[in-house]
Design a protein around this motif. Sequence first.
Motif, mmCIF file in Angstrom:
data_model
loop_
_atom_site.group_PDB
_atom_site.id
_atom_site.type_symbol
_atom_site.label_atom_id
_atom_site.label_comp_id
_atom_site.label_asym_id
_atom_site.label_seq_id
_atom_site.Cartn_x
_atom_site.Cartn_y
_atom_site.Cartn_z
ATOM 1 N N GLU A 1 0.048 5.708 -0.240
ATOM 2 C CA GLU A 1 -0.999 6.718 -0.249
ATOM 3 C C GLU A 1 -0.633 7.744 -1.316
ATOM 4 O O GLU A 1 0.503 8.192 -1.399
ATOM 5 C CB GLU A 1 -1.137 7.380 1.115
ATOM 6 C CG GLU A 1 -1.702 6.425 2.159
ATOM 7 C CD GLU A 1 -1.920 7.092 3.496
ATOM 8 O OE1 GLU A 1 -2.628 8.127 3.544
ATOM 9 O OE2 GLU A 1 -1.363 6.589 4.488
ATOM 10 N N LYS A 2 -1.628 8.083 -2.137
ATOM 11 C CA LYS A 2 -1.449 9.042 -3.231
ATOM 12 C C LYS A 2 -2.305 10.264 -2.930
ATOM 13 O O LYS A 2 -3.457 10.131 -2.554
ATOM 14 C CB LYS A 2 -1.881 8.400 -4.548
ATOM 15 C CG LYS A 2 -1.802 9.315 -5.747
ATOM 16 C CD LYS A 2 -2.416 8.616 -6.959
ATOM 17 C CE LYS A 2 -2.600 9.542 -8.120
ATOM 18 N NZ LYS A 2 -3.601 10.573 -7.921
ATOM 19 N N CYS B 1 4.366 6.943 2.316
ATOM 20 C CA CYS B 1 4.305 5.585 2.843
ATOM 21 C C CYS B 1 5.046 5.568 4.179
ATOM 22 O O CYS B 1 5.821 6.479 4.472
ATOM 23 C CB CYS B 1 4.937 4.592 1.868
ATOM 24 S SG CYS B 1 6.714 4.797 1.636
ATOM 25 N N TYR C 1 6.011 8.949 8.231
ATOM 26 C CA TYR C 1 5.905 8.828 6.779
ATOM 27 C C TYR C 1 7.130 9.345 6.032
ATOM 28 O O TYR C 1 7.815 10.245 6.487
ATOM 29 C CB TYR C 1 4.691 9.612 6.259
ATOM 30 C CG TYR C 1 3.373 8.997 6.619
ATOM 31 C CD1 TYR C 1 2.940 7.825 6.020
ATOM 32 C CD2 TYR C 1 2.550 9.592 7.565
ATOM 33 C CE1 TYR C 1 1.714 7.257 6.345
ATOM 34 C CE2 TYR C 1 1.315 9.043 7.894
ATOM 35 C CZ TYR C 1 0.907 7.873 7.282
ATOM 36 O OH TYR C 1 -0.295 7.319 7.605
ATOM 37 N N PRO D 1 -7.395 -0.187 -2.967
ATOM 38 C CA PRO D 1 -6.747 -1.016 -1.950
ATOM 39 C C PRO D 1 -7.156 -2.484 -1.930
ATOM 40 O O PRO D 1 -6.339 -3.337 -1.653
ATOM 41 C CB PRO D 1 -7.104 -0.350 -0.626
ATOM 42 C CG PRO D 1 -7.681 0.955 -0.959
ATOM 43 C CD PRO D 1 -8.012 0.998 -2.403
ATOM 44 N N LEU E 1 0.825 -1.210 0.000
ATOM 45 C CA LEU E 1 0.000 0.000 0.000
ATOM 46 C C LEU E 1 0.857 1.257 0.000
ATOM 47 O O LEU E 1 1.870 1.333 0.687
ATOM 48 C CB LEU E 1 -0.905 0.020 1.238
ATOM 49 C CG LEU E 1 -2.053 -0.967 1.263
ATOM 50 C CD1 LEU E 1 -2.806 -0.859 2.586
ATOM 51 C CD2 LEU E 1 -3.006 -0.746 0.105
ATOM 52 N N TRP F 1 -5.377 12.278 0.977
ATOM 53 C CA TRP F 1 -4.524 11.105 0.765
ATOM 54 C C TRP F 1 -5.417 9.886 0.600
ATOM 55 O O TRP F 1 -6.246 9.608 1.454
ATOM 56 C CB TRP F 1 -3.566 10.922 1.935
ATOM 57 C CG TRP F 1 -2.510 11.975 1.986
ATOM 58 C CD1 TRP F 1 -2.488 13.070 2.784
ATOM 59 C CD2 TRP F 1 -1.336 12.037 1.178
ATOM 60 N NE1 TRP F 1 -1.369 13.823 2.523
ATOM 61 C CE2 TRP F 1 -0.635 13.204 1.551
ATOM 62 C CE3 TRP F 1 -0.801 11.224 0.179
ATOM 63 C CZ2 TRP F 1 0.571 13.573 0.959
ATOM 64 C CZ3 TRP F 1 0.400 11.590 -0.411
ATOM 65 C CH2 TRP F 1 1.075 12.758 -0.020
ATOM 66 N N LYS F 2 -5.241 9.170 -0.512
ATOM 67 C CA LYS F 2 -6.042 7.975 -0.781
ATOM 68 C C LYS F 2 -5.131 6.765 -0.862
ATOM 69 O O LYS F 2 -4.097 6.802 -1.543
ATOM 70 C CB LYS F 2 -6.814 8.121 -2.091
ATOM 71 C CG LYS F 2 -7.837 9.226 -2.056
ATOM 72 C CD LYS F 2 -8.591 9.292 -3.370
ATOM 73 C CE LYS F 2 -9.639 10.398 -3.307
ATOM 74 N NZ LYS F 2 -10.388 10.502 -4.565
ATOM 75 N N LYS F 3 -5.522 5.695 -0.185
ATOM 76 C CA LYS F 3 -4.728 4.460 -0.220
ATOM 77 C C LYS F 3 -4.856 3.812 -1.586
ATOM 78 O O LYS F 3 -5.935 3.760 -2.173
ATOM 79 C CB LYS F 3 -5.194 3.481 0.845
ATOM 80 C CG LYS F 3 -4.843 3.931 2.234
ATOM 81 C CD LYS F 3 -5.205 2.877 3.257
ATOM 82 C CE LYS F 3 -5.076 3.463 4.624
ATOM 83 N NZ LYS F 3 -4.054 2.988 5.436
ATOM 84 N N LYS F 4 -3.718 3.311 -2.080
ATOM 85 C CA LYS F 4 -3.661 2.597 -3.354
ATOM 86 C C LYS F 4 -2.855 1.321 -3.159
ATOM 87 O O LYS F 4 -1.827 1.332 -2.476
ATOM 88 C CB LYS F 4 -2.979 3.442 -4.449
ATOM 89 C CG LYS F 4 -3.692 4.727 -4.780
ATOM 90 C CD LYS F 4 -4.970 4.464 -5.513
ATOM 91 C CE LYS F 4 -5.662 5.759 -5.880
ATOM 92 N NZ LYS F 4 -6.940 5.532 -6.524
ATOM 93 N N ARG F 5 -3.326 0.259 -3.739
ATOM 94 C CA ARG F 5 -2.550 -0.979 -3.771
ATOM 95 C C ARG F 5 -1.579 -0.817 -4.930
ATOM 96 O O ARG F 5 -1.982 -0.508 -6.048
ATOM 97 C CB ARG F 5 -3.464 -2.171 -3.983
ATOM 98 C CG ARG F 5 -2.749 -3.438 -4.222
ATOM 99 C CD ARG F 5 -2.603 -4.438 -3.127
ATOM 100 N NE ARG F 5 -3.495 -4.402 -2.021
ATOM 101 C CZ ARG F 5 -3.115 -4.723 -0.785
ATOM 102 N NH1 ARG F 5 -1.869 -5.058 -0.547
ATOM 103 N NH2 ARG F 5 -3.957 -4.703 0.202
ATOM 104 N N CYS F 6 -0.288 -0.973 -4.674
ATOM 105 C CA CYS F 6 0.727 -0.745 -5.693
ATOM 106 C C CYS F 6 1.460 -2.030 -6.028
ATOM 107 O O CYS F 6 1.772 -2.831 -5.141
ATOM 108 C CB CYS F 6 1.737 0.284 -5.213
ATOM 109 S SG CYS F 6 0.980 1.888 -4.994
#
Length: 143
Positions: free
Chosen positions: A15-16, A95, A78, A42, A13, A25-30
């Motif tokens: 955050e973008k 992150c 972070y 996510p 994860l 800030w939005k969580k993104k699965r990377c």
Amino acid sequence: MPESGRKVLKVGLLEKRSDGLLQLWKKKRCVLTEDGVLLLPPKQLEQRPGAGDAAGRPKELHFSGMKTLDCVERKGKYVYFTVVMAEGREIDFRCPQDEGWNAEITLQMVRYKNRQAVLAVKSTRQKQQLLGHKAARSAPHVA
């Protein structure tokens, strides 16, 4: 990206920061591969890898379109960093400090750019050799 046979190097994860007025800030699965970073909602990877999000396709940040990764700053728990795309667009991420996403992305981007540079040199040499062979064959033979 992973479904196309590219080697997955790291999943987790990030955050973008959103582009909107509030810049939340939005969580993104990377998913980090040898060619770039795939950004998914996510929970999406857990459900169906490779499927698009509700708005369509997952977002891919390909290394060919990246210029730099900079503005690394450590605040609290972070690490904040910015990916600068070739067209000038900046994408902010954060992150936890111990996850090292900024270093991993930078390392893979450098490796990608180096591979592309080597391929370009090989291609140029092959073209020069081909032109040299054609010139030698077309030159008049003097006895």
